[in-house]
Scaffold this motif. Sequence first.
Motif, PDB file in Angstrom:
ATOM      1  N   THR A   1     -25.632 -20.118  31.271  1.00 16.27           N
ATOM      2  CA  THR A   1     -26.379 -19.357  32.270  1.00 16.27           C
ATOM      3  C   THR A   1     -26.639 -20.268  33.473  1.00 16.27           C
ATOM      4  OG1 THR A   1     -27.453 -18.158  30.491  1.00 16.27           O
ATOM      5  CG2 THR A   1     -28.510 -18.045  32.636  1.00 16.27           C
ATOM      6  N   CYS A   2     -26.539 -19.725  34.647  1.00 13.62           N
ATOM      7  CA  CYS A   2     -26.778 -20.516  35.868  1.00 13.62           C
ATOM      8  C   CYS A   2     -28.259 -20.887  35.972  1.00 13.62           C
ATOM      9  CB  CYS A   2     -26.370 -19.709  37.099  1.00 13.62           C
ATOM     10  SG  CYS A   2     -26.891 -20.501  38.634  1.00 13.62           S
ATOM     11  N   PRO A   3     -28.584 -22.188  36.099  1.00 15.34           N
ATOM     12  CA  PRO A   3     -29.982 -22.612  36.184  1.00 15.34           C
ATOM     13  C   PRO A   3     -30.660 -22.150  37.485  1.00 15.34           C
ATOM     14  CG  PRO A   3     -28.510 -24.488  36.535  1.00 15.34           C
ATOM     15  CD  PRO A   3     -27.648 -23.330  36.141  1.00 15.34           C
ATOM     16  N   GLU A   4     -29.890 -21.795  38.498  1.00 14.09           N
ATOM     17  CA  GLU A   4     -30.459 -21.365  39.787  1.00 14.09           C
ATOM     18  C   GLU A   4     -30.812 -19.874  39.784  1.00 14.09           C
ATOM     19  OE1 GLU A   4     -30.972 -23.455  42.367  1.00 14.09           O
ATOM     20  OE2 GLU A   4     -30.128 -25.165  41.264  1.00 14.09           O
ATOM     21  N   CYS A   5     -29.818 -19.019  39.419  1.00 14.33           N
ATOM     22  CA  CYS A   5     -30.030 -17.578  39.555  1.00 14.33           C
ATOM     23  C   CYS A   5     -30.213 -16.858  38.223  1.00 14.33           C
ATOM     24  CB  CYS A   5     -28.870 -16.939  40.333  1.00 14.33           C
ATOM     25  SG  CYS A   5     -27.329 -16.927  39.413  1.00 14.33           S
ATOM     26  N   GLY A   6     -29.913 -17.543  37.098  1.00  9.05           N
ATOM     27  CA  GLY A   6     -30.147 -16.920  35.784  1.00  9.05           C
ATOM     28  C   GLY A   6     -29.052 -15.985  35.334  1.00  9.05           C
TER      29      GLY A   6
ATOM     30  N   ARG B   1     -18.637 -21.929  36.094  1.00  5.88           N
ATOM     31  CA  ARG B   1     -19.367 -22.139  37.360  1.00  5.88           C
ATOM     32  C   ARG B   1     -20.012 -20.838  37.802  1.00  5.88           C
ATOM     33  NH1 ARG B   1     -14.153 -22.303  41.410  1.00  5.88           N
ATOM     34  NH2 ARG B   1     -13.884 -20.052  41.416  1.00  5.88           N
ATOM     35  N   CYS B   2     -21.034 -21.004  38.664  1.00  6.32           N
ATOM     36  CA  CYS B   2     -21.631 -19.821  39.291  1.00  6.32           C
ATOM     37  C   CYS B   2     -21.092 -19.733  40.709  1.00  6.32           C
ATOM     38  CB  CYS B   2     -23.166 -19.916  39.310  1.00  6.32           C
ATOM     39  SG  CYS B   2     -23.915 -18.485  40.123  1.00  6.32           S
ATOM     40  N   ARG B   3     -20.437 -18.648  40.994  1.00  6.94           N
ATOM     41  CA  ARG B   3     -19.807 -18.483  42.300  1.00  6.94           C
ATOM     42  C   ARG B   3     -20.830 -18.453  43.426  1.00  6.94           C
ATOM     43  NH1 ARG B   3     -15.254 -13.964  41.489  1.00  6.94           N
ATOM     44  NH2 ARG B   3     -14.199 -15.288  39.997  1.00  6.94           N
ATOM     45  N   ASP B   4     -21.982 -17.831  43.148  1.00 12.46           N
ATOM     46  CA  ASP B   4     -22.988 -17.677  44.206  1.00 12.46           C
ATOM     47  C   ASP B   4     -23.686 -18.995  44.514  1.00 12.46           C
ATOM     48  OD1 ASP B   4     -22.350 -15.049  44.270  1.00 12.46           O
ATOM     49  OD2 ASP B   4     -23.964 -14.436  42.885  1.00 12.46           O
ATOM     50  N   CYS B   5     -24.037 -19.752  43.467  1.00 10.84           N
ATOM     51  CA  CYS B   5     -24.860 -20.940  43.661  1.00 10.84           C
ATOM     52  C   CYS B   5     -24.036 -22.218  43.654  1.00 10.84           C
ATOM     53  CB  CYS B   5     -25.929 -21.048  42.580  1.00 10.84           C
ATOM     54  SG  CYS B   5     -26.818 -19.503  42.329  1.00 10.84           S
ATOM     55  N   GLY B   6     -22.803 -22.176  43.177  1.00  9.03           N
ATOM     56  CA  GLY B   6     -21.975 -23.369  43.112  1.00  9.03           C
ATOM     57  C   GLY B   6     -22.307 -24.295  41.956  1.00  9.03           C
ATOM     58  N   THR B   7     -23.182 -23.866  41.056  1.00  6.57           N
ATOM     59  CA  THR B   7     -23.506 -24.713  39.898  1.00  6.57           C
ATOM     60  C   THR B   7     -22.326 -24.713  38.930  1.00  6.57           C
ATOM     61  OG1 THR B   7     -24.597 -22.814  38.910  1.00  6.57           O
ATOM     62  CG2 THR B   7     -26.006 -24.401  40.028  1.00  6.57           C
ATOM     63  N   GLN B   8     -22.262 -25.781  38.092  1.00  8.95           N
ATOM     64  CA  GLN B   8     -21.151 -25.915  37.149  1.00  8.95           C
ATOM     65  C   GLN B   8     -21.639 -26.317  35.771  1.00  8.95           C
ATOM     66  OE1 GLN B   8     -18.620 -28.827  39.012  1.00  8.95           O
ATOM     67  NE2 GLN B   8     -17.481 -27.238  40.127  1.00  8.95           N
TER      68      GLN B   8
HETATM   69 ZN    ZN Z   1     -26.274 -18.865  40.166  1.00  6.57          ZN
END
Ligand code: ZN
Length: 423
Positions: free
Chosen positions: A353-358, A371-378
């Motif tokens: 799960t993305c730590p930024e947007c959930g 990866r999360c496309r919106d936030c760029g997290t990996q």
């Molecule tokens: Zn995200």
Amino acid sequence: MPSLIAIDDTDSRQRGMCTTYVGTQIRDRLREAGSVVHRLLLIRCHPAIEHKTRGNAAVCLHTTADPALARQIAKTTVDDLAEQEDPNTNPGLVIAPHGPETIPESVGQLGRAAMHRRVERARVDKILSEQAYQSVTWDQGRGLIGALAAIGAWECWDEWTYEVLAYRPPERWGQPRSVNRESVFAAAETAYPTVWDTVDRTADEVVCVPHTPGPVLYGIRGDSPEAVRQVSEAIESEPIATTGCFITNQGTDAHLQSVSLPNSTAGTCVRTNGTVTSPPTTRSGGHVFFELTDQSTTRQCAAFEPTKRFRDRVRNLRVGDRLTVCGEISEQTIKLEKFAIRKLTQTELVVPTCPECGRSMESAGAGQGYRCRDCGTQAPGKETQSVDRTLDRGWYEVPPVARRHVAKPLVRGGFDAPVHPEQ
Ligand code: ZN
């Protein structure tokens, strides 16, 4: 000289009758002739054989009657009572001219074999001839196999339970049964768990009253002859013509053989180990299936619709759970009677799960992690997450309403892990 009298296959699925009832009538006629009947045995044979009668029961009487008198009385009784108009009824009668202390080894071995697999008629005929046992057959006489097995059973098994069967007068056979439901539940409560499978408390159903057209009004099963008699006598019902207290291999798991999954074969009843390798799925008809694997062998396991709430236990299994399963192998499928959880899967791998947007991350390509496309997290790969399990270690079983005669209820004890009995 004492004798052992055994009969099998006198009943009919469609027309009624019951081999146990024929046994009680032979008992009464022997007593009228001045003989003593020491025991009535009710033997459930291999449950998976193809030509089984209802429940596959054979009966053996241990008596002081000499073999000639025993043969005459038993033959006349089967002539009078067996459902010979049913082409699937093929009675067999065997008279052994000795007491229960001197059952030959070959007869004991046949008793054991008949519990585990299909026995050839030729093997039975050979033993009958070697031992100079008298036998009588009707039609094809397939009942000889179960009859000889019932003689051998006393020699080859050492675990026994009891059943009192109450029978209706012949004029009531086929009519609706009148048994007071409240009295059954009350009587069952006084002796539980010494007396078991009388009722299904969770389903709120009476289990001890059959729905078949035969002479049985009810049958009370348990670990002590006194306790099953007491429960039987406390039940309020229509008039009872006669009763029989049988010593039986019911409720003992005598049909199960411990084998490895690769060595398990169709047509046998097994106790075997494996790991759940596919999530349980419910198919049409409400049957639940999953796959069990051990040493590169995989078999399908099934909890069929009539096993009712047992299916919820099976649905809660997860890939990775280590199990011992018990049941009959039909074709390639193990029809579950009970299972034990040896090791519960406590974690599962999930998409991170993305730590930024959930939101769930997406695969970044083969071997590239997530990866999360919106936030760029990996994230480098799937993550471990603990799972809430509703099941515990230990044994689970089908409810009393779905139990086959020979299967051992968990409440009887003696299992190798904690038990979760169905009441
Ligand atoms: Zn995200």
